[in-house]
Design a protein around this motif. Structure first.
Motif, short mmCIF file in Angstrom:
data_model
loop_
_atom_site.label_atom_id
_atom_site.label_comp_id
_atom_site.label_asym_id
_atom_site.label_seq_id
_atom_site.Cartn_x
_atom_site.Cartn_y
_atom_site.Cartn_z
N ALA A 57 -4.71 5.32 8.86
CA ALA A 57 -3.52 6.14 9.09
C ALA A 57 -3.12 6.98 7.87
O ALA A 57 -2.36 7.94 7.99
CB ALA A 57 -2.34 5.27 9.51
N ASN A 58 -3.64 6.62 6.69
CA ASN A 58 -3.24 7.28 5.44
C ASN A 58 -4.47 7.68 4.62
O ASN A 58 -4.65 7.23 3.48
CB ASN A 58 -2.35 6.34 4.61
CG ASN A 58 -1.07 6.02 5.32
OD1 ASN A 58 -0.13 6.80 5.29
ND2 ASN A 58 -1.04 4.87 5.99
N PRO A 59 -5.33 8.53 5.17
CA PRO A 59 -6.56 8.89 4.46
C PRO A 59 -6.28 9.77 3.25
O PRO A 59 -5.24 10.43 3.17
CB PRO A 59 -7.35 9.66 5.51
CG PRO A 59 -6.31 10.29 6.37
CD PRO A 59 -5.18 9.26 6.42
N LEU B 117 0.83 -1.21 0.00
CA LEU B 117 0.00 0.00 0.00
C LEU B 117 0.87 1.26 0.00
O LEU B 117 0.60 2.21 -0.74
CB LEU B 117 -0.93 -0.01 1.21
CG LEU B 117 -2.03 -1.07 1.20
CD1 LEU B 117 -2.65 -1.21 2.59
CD2 LEU B 117 -3.09 -0.76 0.16
N THR B 118 1.91 1.25 0.80
CA THR B 118 2.80 2.41 0.89
C THR B 118 3.55 2.63 -0.43
O THR B 118 3.67 3.77 -0.89
CB THR B 118 3.79 2.23 2.06
OG1 THR B 118 3.03 2.09 3.27
CG2 THR B 118 4.73 3.42 2.17
N ALA B 119 4.02 1.57 -1.04
CA ALA B 119 4.73 1.70 -2.32
C ALA B 119 3.83 2.28 -3.39
O ALA B 119 4.24 3.16 -4.16
CB ALA B 119 5.28 0.34 -2.75
N ILE B 120 2.60 1.80 -3.43
CA ILE B 120 1.66 2.30 -4.46
C ILE B 120 1.30 3.75 -4.20
O ILE B 120 1.32 4.57 -5.11
CB ILE B 120 0.42 1.40 -4.54
CG1 ILE B 120 0.82 0.01 -5.06
CG2 ILE B 120 -0.65 2.03 -5.42
CD1 ILE B 120 -0.23 -1.05 -4.87
N ARG B 121 0.98 4.09 -2.97
CA ARG B 121 0.62 5.47 -2.65
C ARG B 121 1.79 6.41 -2.89
O ARG B 121 1.61 7.55 -3.32
CB ARG B 121 0.13 5.56 -1.21
CG ARG B 121 -0.30 6.93 -0.73
CD ARG B 121 -1.59 7.50 -1.36
NE ARG B 121 -2.79 6.77 -1.08
CZ ARG B 121 -3.47 6.75 0.06
NH1 ARG B 121 -3.05 7.45 1.10
NH2 ARG B 121 -4.57 6.05 0.17
#
Length: 109
Positions: free
Chosen positions: A91-93, A45-49
């Motif tokens: 945590a990442n809206p 998720l972090t890599a994509i965002r």
């Protein structure tokens, strides 16, 4: 996901996952491919965002459950993966107005 795994197993190849606006379906499919290739939900998720700041990845909830079932995880393990995805999203809206206003400009790339 299987084809993505085959492509991503060769470090000299690249995989492009695409949808109309690049906010949900494409990034969610990329999330699934990254899970299949060994990335944790949070890492994926972090890599994509990071690569696509407007990516909402709402289908990541379905994807992580599919992944857990398809790999034979027990329900408690699937629930833990789901909770990891849920916690990441909390945590990442994303601000929907910002996303819509940035589709197609330099922030969306």
């Amino acid at each position: 996901a299987e084809v993505a795994g085959e492509i991503l197993s060769d470090p000299t190849r690249k995989l492009v996952v695409h949808c109309h606006m690049g906010a949900n379906r494409g990034p969610s499919a990329a999330f699934t491919a990254l899970l299949v290739n060994g990335m944790s939900p949070t890492e994926a998720l972090t890599a994509i965002r990071t690569a696509r700041p407007i990516a909402s990845m709402l289908y990541s909830f379905d994807a992580v459950q599919w992944f857990g079932r398809s790999t034979g995880l027990d329900q408690a393990s699937i629930d833990a993966l789901f909770d990891e995805v849920y916690d990441w999203h909390v945590a990442n809206p994303l601000d929907l107005g910002w996303v819509i206003s940035n589709i197609g400009n330099r922030y969306a790339a």
